[in-house]
Design a protein around this motif. Structure first.
Motif, short mmCIF file in Angstrom:
data_model
loop_
_atom_site.label_atom_id
_atom_site.label_comp_id
_atom_site.label_asym_id
_atom_site.label_seq_id
_atom_site.Cartn_x
_atom_site.Cartn_y
_atom_site.Cartn_z
N GLY A 36 0.83 -1.22 0.00
CA GLY A 36 0.00 0.00 0.00
C GLY A 36 0.85 1.25 0.00
O GLY A 36 1.66 1.48 -0.90
N PHE A 37 0.71 2.05 1.06
CA PHE A 37 1.46 3.30 1.16
C PHE A 37 2.23 3.32 2.47
O PHE A 37 1.73 2.85 3.49
CB PHE A 37 0.51 4.51 1.15
N SER A 38 3.43 3.90 2.41
CA SER A 38 4.19 4.11 3.62
C SER A 38 4.48 5.60 3.74
O SER A 38 5.12 6.20 2.86
CB SER A 38 5.50 3.31 3.56
N ILE A 39 3.98 6.20 4.80
CA ILE A 39 4.12 7.65 4.99
C ILE A 39 5.15 7.89 6.07
O ILE A 39 4.95 7.53 7.24
CB ILE A 39 2.76 8.27 5.40
N GLY A 40 6.28 8.47 5.71
CA GLY A 40 7.36 8.72 6.65
C GLY A 40 6.91 9.60 7.81
O GLY A 40 6.05 10.46 7.65
N ALA A 41 7.52 9.39 8.97
CA ALA A 41 7.09 10.09 10.18
C ALA A 41 7.37 11.59 10.12
O ALA A 41 6.85 12.35 10.93
CB ALA A 41 7.75 9.48 11.40
N GLY A 42 8.21 12.02 9.18
CA GLY A 42 8.50 13.45 9.09
C GLY A 42 7.71 14.16 8.01
O GLY A 42 7.91 15.35 7.78
N VAL A 43 6.81 13.43 7.35
CA VAL A 43 6.05 14.05 6.25
C VAL A 43 5.00 15.01 6.82
O VAL A 43 4.13 14.58 7.59
CB VAL A 43 5.34 12.97 5.40
N PRO A 44 5.06 16.28 6.47
CA PRO A 44 4.03 17.18 6.98
C PRO A 44 2.68 16.87 6.33
O PRO A 44 2.62 16.43 5.18
CB PRO A 44 4.53 18.56 6.57
N CYS A 45 1.62 17.11 7.07
CA CYS A 45 0.29 16.75 6.59
C CYS A 45 -0.05 17.43 5.27
O CYS A 45 -0.78 16.88 4.45
CB CYS A 45 -0.76 17.05 7.65
N ALA A 46 0.49 18.64 5.08
CA ALA A 46 0.21 19.35 3.82
C ALA A 46 0.63 18.50 2.62
O ALA A 46 0.00 18.56 1.56
CB ALA A 46 0.95 20.68 3.79
N ALA A 47 1.68 17.68 2.79
CA ALA A 47 2.19 16.89 1.66
C ALA A 47 1.26 15.73 1.31
O ALA A 47 1.28 15.25 0.17
CB ALA A 47 3.59 16.36 2.00
N LEU A 48 0.44 15.29 2.26
CA LEU A 48 -0.45 14.16 1.97
C LEU A 48 -1.44 14.52 0.85
O LEU A 48 -1.72 13.71 -0.02
CB LEU A 48 -1.22 13.74 3.23
N GLY A 49 -1.94 15.73 0.92
CA GLY A 49 -2.92 16.16 -0.08
C GLY A 49 -2.33 16.34 -1.46
O GLY A 49 -3.04 16.31 -2.46
N ARG A 50 -1.01 16.53 -1.50
CA ARG A 50 -0.36 16.72 -2.80
C ARG A 50 -0.02 15.38 -3.44
O ARG A 50 0.40 15.33 -4.59
CB ARG A 50 0.91 17.57 -2.63
N HIS A 51 -0.16 14.28 -2.70
CA HIS A 51 0.18 12.95 -3.21
C HIS A 51 -1.09 12.33 -3.81
O HIS A 51 -1.93 11.78 -3.11
CB HIS A 51 0.72 12.09 -2.08
N LYS A 52 -1.21 12.44 -5.13
CA LYS A 52 -2.48 12.10 -5.78
C LYS A 52 -2.92 10.64 -5.56
O LYS A 52 -4.09 10.41 -5.24
CB LYS A 52 -2.40 12.43 -7.29
N PRO A 53 -2.02 9.64 -5.73
CA PRO A 53 -2.48 8.26 -5.53
C PRO A 53 -2.99 8.02 -4.10
O PRO A 53 -4.00 7.33 -3.91
CB PRO A 53 -1.22 7.42 -5.80
N LEU A 54 -2.33 8.62 -3.12
CA LEU A 54 -2.77 8.48 -1.73
C LEU A 54 -4.14 9.11 -1.54
O LEU A 54 -5.03 8.54 -0.91
CB LEU A 54 -1.74 9.13 -0.78
N LEU A 55 -4.29 10.29 -2.12
CA LEU A 55 -5.56 11.02 -2.01
C LEU A 55 -6.69 10.22 -2.64
O LEU A 55 -7.80 10.16 -2.10
CB LEU A 55 -5.41 12.39 -2.69
N ARG A 56 -6.40 9.55 -3.79
CA ARG A 56 -7.43 8.74 -4.45
C ARG A 56 -7.80 7.54 -3.60
O ARG A 56 -8.97 7.20 -3.46
CB ARG A 56 -6.92 8.27 -5.82
N ALA A 57 -6.80 6.89 -3.01
CA ALA A 57 -7.05 5.66 -2.26
C ALA A 57 -7.69 5.94 -0.89
O ALA A 57 -8.62 5.25 -0.47
CB ALA A 57 -5.75 4.89 -2.07
N TRP A 58 -7.20 6.93 -0.19
CA TRP A 58 -7.62 7.18 1.19
C TRP A 58 -8.02 8.65 1.41
O TRP A 58 -7.39 9.36 2.20
CB TRP A 58 -6.50 6.80 2.16
N PRO A 59 -9.07 9.10 0.72
CA PRO A 59 -9.45 10.52 0.86
C PRO A 59 -9.84 10.89 2.30
O PRO A 59 -9.59 12.01 2.73
CB PRO A 59 -10.66 10.66 -0.09
N GLY A 60 -10.40 9.94 3.03
CA GLY A 60 -10.82 10.24 4.40
C GLY A 60 -9.64 10.45 5.32
O GLY A 60 -9.65 11.35 6.17
N VAL A 61 -8.60 9.63 5.15
CA VAL A 61 -7.40 9.79 5.97
C VAL A 61 -6.75 11.13 5.65
O VAL A 61 -6.35 11.88 6.56
CB VAL A 61 -6.40 8.63 5.71
#
Lengths: 752, 287, 171
Positions: free
Chosen positions: B64-89
């Motif tokens: 699936g996806f591995s999100i590094g512990a230092g990734v700021p939340c703002a970056a999650l929204g910029r990651h399109k595949p993650l956003l498509r798979a887990w929009p609620g997260v």
């Protein structure tokens, strides 16, 4: 020189235009210096130790370990601020509030302070001070504090509330006229309702901050964020036993005050630390300190009784207003009692204000202090009455509104005033016809504020190049320098850009009252007009001397001296250039007690949407209509209208001090003390009315405060329209609204 | 206070496990610095993990996806595949604080701070997310709900570092959503919240679901009964009512400055219902 | 107390300072580097008055340790204007009277610039949510939102002009 302050209805060239503010570039480039933005060579960092208890006897304070810590240069307690108040009770209250004397009276009350070489050392030093407290029973609720068995906050308080006995009620004042009982007997409909409002804070973004420096020669300087450098000088000098003239106070740029920077808190402490350490001391409050230990507004409990005829005429009105003033006696209940019924022409009217002392921080002014709470209770009840009588709430208010010649409930007889015009404007406003969606409702309410004038003086110095330096003594809290420069330029007949307005320190100008009571532009505007006229008189004399004619034959027009009947003129610039040969520098001066601040009225319209499942309220549309007398700089007048409305919206919906059972403040931060954020608000529409104040040459009235008065009731009335529940407790937070919706649903089911 | 910014995981673990006095990890700092400022903690050592290798990356893995512990939340929204798979997260993570906070805060930090009101945690629990832990005992994976043991308390040992949060791949016709209640439109801490993740079967009937609630108990609560209320349904009104009732029954909140017991309980049910509808619509629109 | 030496870049200039481990980037900017544009309104990330850009990301400098700035790029309000020429946001804030007391203004300018840098056509709602981390107590936000909207138009015009120049240069 005598000046006439009567309104003259002159035509303006500059006043009323939207020029750029002179302090603007500094403020958008980060150069402007606020309270915390200055530094002195060798400065120390000051920090204050505060009581964690709401009410406690201080049995002892051990500062020895803190004093021994390397880098600590001074530690002070109340012993370093001896009582020099000489029977001045109010000054003693200020002294005791600055530093607890034997008893901590609220959570956050200062008990000791340190000055150290850096912030980290100061932080460590505070932890080394040991205070031996004996915790006492406390009371933070205004109604609880009035009960006979309540813990006594201030043993020295006496009043007619319980003659000869200890009480928390420090004063009772009554206003009104007519025979209220007879009035109610004539009423067809009587409504009685009780209301409660929670404590709120002004919420200025800049915490209190100062840089104090006192030497062993008795001379001192204080750089401070304040609404009144002169008042701060007087207070600090009196508390520290300094001579007024030896203490120079300079007001920094001020990052919001709204009344909260009219009192001294940490400043006398900073001065005392500096005196003891013989070094400059910078003391900046944290946000937590600001909430716990500056001066929020009162919490209140108010009962209203209103009687009207079926025809829609109010025949009797009565209000009992209980204001929690914090740990010290105030005048907040009295102001509330004065303001309560001021919008209306009522034959039989009475209001009683109670000053209640509680274990909370000493209350300070907050924008039209005391009026919003009284307005909430009165204007909610007025709408209820209109509904009960089946009369449109605007029409009902128009039928009962005060007019020129009305005897105000608090005593005076009104001159020309603006409440009827604001109501007429509301009636015609497109907002009143905008479509409401699902779960939406509309409310409106009126508001009143006294406004204030007071002691003022201004200096106007003309440079040899013909440009003008204007010095005033009222702190500019939101664009006043632009307005005052416009006024000076208007009088002299020169371009706005050729005037520079400066806020003088206490060594450079005579005494000025604070920027409060919406007086800045009203009173300094008046002094500026007169100072300019004083300068013009001299300019005419110089021209007369140059031409060898009588002064009476020299007129001043469009920035020029003109010889009557002759085609000779001299510009201000020409006269200034020649001034060294005609008698020396040219300057104008004026000092005045600016009486006749015209009272101010506003009417607000508000649409809200209430989520019936969560109780969340969103403001979807908001309109402010207010009388400005004369809007000198319309942008900043609108800004005052919008800012006051936004503060009122926050107060109405979410802002409140939450105290725990332990008497400690639970939410001393912007996270849980929830002032409106940008996405909470719609555009706030404004309409400026100009009903000239007859007591000001330009017709100016204060505009700063009135706009915070109507929102509480306007929103309550809108929530009632949207959700069918009458909210009597502010803030109307989602849990309170949801609970009200549920209980009204249950009631309906029971009666079905 | 000592500040260290190690560049290897081994070094970071050694610093934390060998620390004398109070040692704290620093990821985004949006909780840690606030707690320092409020004098709730007084660290002797702060170990900044943002310079560790891979800690700032979102990786697509076989699982699936591995999100590094230092990734700021703002970056999650910029990651399109993650956003498509887990929009609620992603929406849960992006509700934390302002844009300023978004630039710093992390979901790993949100988890380890262990606030009952943490926004991203109900969505992560609903999503069956796992935390990757590295420490003196090596590397292991743990379901996120096993990390938090109480308000401010975790099951992590001395020297343990959550290095990443893992989210599984999504089966077809899956959707998730997160809703919280706050008094303002932004900037507040959740008064109560609900995360719902579900997968649809034939004829858009809910085949599988997970419902998690925040700020209504000492830790985030997974409510299997609420999930069962909607499995086998197309979220008809009665199913949603049963879901809301199950959620209300699972609440054991407190009265505090942010809300009352009654309010939290009732609104948690409302939010779960609304979140379920959003998750369902997202799943339905997916292939 | 042993200080931590830090090398960083502020508004394009190389900067070195020594700070205490507890000191925040805001403390460093104000007390060590003399950059007082960023303000402390709360110290807890709730008011946005201390907003700066850190490696192109909008942050509250009160929630960043000074030591974390090592090797990073920091932009503050002091670096916004291009010489004598104000940034369109600065200019529009003045024209729209979008400030009263002005204490929140540097933070708003930085946050608004962060918005316009990646979205030069924001809706009213996008502007309001992008600025939700910046508290203003004076204005009710009305004139701030209008100023940002006007500045967005300026930025779009600048972008178009730049594109035209680029196209002309290629032809």
């Amino acid at each position: 020189m005598q000046h006439d302050s009567k309104f003259t209805n002159q035509k303006f060239k500059l006043v009323g235009t939207r020029v750029m503010r002179p302090d603007g570039v500094d403020k958008v480039t980060g150069r402007a210096r606020y309270g915390a933005d200055t530094f002195a060579p060798g400065q120390l960092v000051g920090a204050i130790l505060r009581s964690p208890h709401a009410h406690a006897k201080i049995r002892g304070i051990d500062t020895r370990r803190a004093e021994k810590l390397a880098g600590v240069k001074a530690v002070i307690t109340s012993a370093d601020l001896p009582d020099l108040t000489d029977g001045d009770a109010e000054l003693y209250n200020v002294l005791e509030n600055c530093m607890a004397r034997g008893k901590a009276l609220y959570d956050g009350h200062a008990v000791a302070a340190v000055a150290a070489s850096d912030a980290e050392t100061a932080r460590k030093a505070l932890k080394l001070i040991k205070v031996d407290y004996k915790v006492l029973p406390h009371v933070t609720d205004v109604d609880e504090a009035m009960k006979p068995a309540a813990p006594i906050v201030q043993p020295r308080v006496r009043s007619k509330y319980r003659p000869g006995k200890r009480t928390n009620v420090a004063g009772v004042t009554t206003y009104g006229h007519g025979d209220v009982d007879a009035g109610f007997a004539k009423a067809d409909v009587i409504i009685e309702k009780s209301y409660k409002t929670e404590q709120v804070h002004q919420g200025y973004i800049e915490p209190h901050a100062c840089l104090a420096s006192v030497g062993p020669d008795g001379q001192g300087e204080l750089w401070v964020t304040t609404q009144g450098q002169f008042a701060f000088r007087n207070r600090c000098a009196a508390l520290l036993g300094m001579e007024m003239s030896q203490l120079k106070v300079t007001s920094s740029e001020i990052g919001g005050g709204f009344g909260g920077k009219t009192h001294v808190w940490a400043e006398p402490v900073a001065l005392a630390l500096s005196r003891k350490a013989n070094r400059p001391v910078k003391l900046v409050m944290s946000r937590e300190d600001v909430f716990r230990a500056s001066g929020p507004a009162s919490s209140t409990s108010i009962d209203v009784k209103l009687g009207a005829t079926r025809g829609g005429r109010i025949v009797a009105a009565h209000a009992e207003l209980r204001y929690g003033g914090g740990a010290f006696p105030g005048i907040w209940g009295e102001i509330g009692a004065m303001a309560a019924w001021a919008c209306y022409d009522i034959e039989n009217v009475r209001s009683v204000g109670y000053e209640v002392v509680v274990n909370r921080p000493k209350v300070a002014a907050y924008r039209a202090p005391s009026a919003p709470m009284a307005g909430f209770a009165v204007e909610s009840t007025v709408t209820l009455m209109a509904e009960k009588l089946g009369i449109d709430p605007v029409e009902f208010r128009l039928k009962n509104a005060a007019r020129e010649g009305t005897r105000a409930s608090y005593g005076p007889t009104y001159g020309p005033i603006g409440i009827v015009p604001t109501l007429e404007a509301v009636k015609k406003h497109p907002h009143m016809r905008a479509r409401l969606g699902k779960n939406q409702g509309r409310g409106m309410a009126c508001g009143f504020w006294f406004n204030f004038g007071g002691q003022t003086c201004a200096d106007l110095a003309i440079g040899e190049d013909g440009t003008v330096a204007l010095s005033v003594g009222t702190v500019d809290v939101g664009g006043a320098r632009a307005s005052l420069s416009l006024i000076a330029a208007e009088e002299l007949g020169i371009p706005y850009e050729q005037v520079r307005c400066n806020i003088a320190d206490t060594a450079s100008l005579g005494y000025n009252d604070m920027t409060d009571g919406s007086r800045g532009t009203f009173s300094s505007g008046m002094a500026t007009i007169f100072a300019a006229r004083d300068a013009i008189e001299q300019l005419r004399q110089r021209a007369a001397k140059t031409w060898g004619i009588a002064v009476k034959n020299v007129a001043w027009k469009d920035g020029k001296a003109i010889a009557k009947g002759k085609r000779k003129s001299l510009t201000l610039k020409e006269l200034a250039e020649a001034s060294s040969n005609t008698g020396g520098p040219i300057s104008g001066h004026n000092q005045v007690v600016a009486d006749g601040a015209g009272v101010s009225f506003a009417s607000h319209i508000c649409d809200v949407e209430v989520d019936p499942e969560t109780g969340a309220t969103k403001v979807v549309r908001y309109t402010v209509v207010q009388d400005a007398g004369k809007a000198v700089h319309p942008d900043y007048v609108e800004g005052q209208f919008q800012g006051g409305a936004a503060q009122g919206i926050g107060w109405a919906l979410n802002e409140e001090y939450v105290y725990g059972e332990d008497g400690r403040l639970q939410n001393p931060g912007f996270l849980d003390y929830r002032i409106p954020v940008c996405s909470d608000l719609p555009f706030i529409d404004t309409q400026i009315l100009e009903i000239p104040n007859p007591n000001h040459p330009y017709g100016i009235r204060g505009v700063g405060e009135t706009s915070i008065v109507p929102p509480l009731a306007a929103i309550a009335n809108a929530v009632s329209d949207a959700a069918g529940v009458r909210m009597t407790h502010v803030p109307m937070s989602p849990p309170r609204i949801l609970a009200a919706i549920k209980s009204s649903r249950e009631e309906q089911e029971l009666t079905r | 206070m000592r500040y260290e910014a190690p560049t290897s995981t081994r070094e970071a673990i050694a610093l934390m496990s060998g620390a004398k006095g109070d040692a704290y990890l620093l990821a985004g700092g949006t909780d840690l610095l606030v707690r320092m400022r409020g004098e709730f903690i007084d660290p002797d050592l702060v170990v900044d993990i943002k310079r560790l290798p891979g800690i700032q990356e979102i990786r697509k893995t076989a699982r699936g996806f591995s999100i590094g512990a230092g990734v700021p939340c703002a970056a999650l929204g910029r990651h399109k595949p993650l956003l498509r798979a887990w929009p609620g997260v992603v929406e849960a993570a992006q509700l934390i604080g302002s844009d300023q906070i978004q630039g710093r805060c992390t979901i790993a930090g949100n988890l380890c701070n262990a606030s009952p009101a943490a926004d991203s945690v109900p969505a992560l629990v609903a999503a069956t997310a796992k935390a990757v832990i590295v420490g003196p005992g090596g590397r292991r994976r743990l379901a996120v709900e096993k990390i938090i043991t109480g308000p401010g308390a975790t099951s992590l040992g001395k020297g343990d570092i959550v290095s990443a949060i893992e989210l599984p791949n999504r089966p077809p016709k899956s959707g998730d959503a997160y809703l919280r209640f706050i008094p303002r439109t932004e900037m507040d801490i959740a008064v109560c919240s609900a995360g719902v993740s579900l997968t649809l079967g034939p004829r858009n009937v809910v085949k599988q679901a997970r419902v998690a609630l925040g700020a209504v108990a000492p830790t985030v609560v997974l409510v299997p009964k609420a999930a069962r209320a909607i499995v086998g349904t197309r979220l008809e009104d009665d199913a949603l009512q049963r879901l809301a009732a199950a959620c209300e029954a699972a609440c054991s909140p407190i009265d505090d400055k942010r809300g009352t017991v009654e309010f939290r309980t009732e609104v948690a049910g409302v939010l779960a219902r609304r979140a379920a509808v959003i998750a369902y619509e997202r799943a339905r629109k997916k292939r | 107390m042993k200080g931590i030496p830090v090398s960083t870049t502020v508004n394009g200039d190389d900067v070195e300072f020594v700070c205490d481990g507890r000191e925040t980037l805001l403390d460093v900017l104000r007390n060590h580097l003399g950059l007082i544009g960023a303000k402390e309104g709360c110290g807890t990330g709730d008011c946005g008055a201390c907003s700066v850009m850190l490696d192109g990301q909008l942050v509250c400098s009160c929630l960043v340790l000074g030591a974390e700035a090592e090797g990073r790029e920091i932009e503050t309000v002091e670096g916004m204007a291009d010489g004598e020429k104000l940034h369109p946001l600065q200019q529009r804030f003045l024209e729209h009277a979008a400030l009263q007391c002005g204490i929140c203004t540097p933070g708003f300018l930085i946050a608004a610039k962060a918005l316009l840098d990646h979205n030069s056509s924001p809706s009213e709602s996008e502007i309001r949510y992008a600025l939700a981390g910046n508290l203003c107590r004076c204005t009710g936000y009305d004139k701030i939102v209008r100023a940002v909207r006007a500045a967005a138009g300026d930025v779009r015009r600048q972008q178009k002009a730049r594109a035209r120049r680029k196209a002309a240069a290629q032809n």
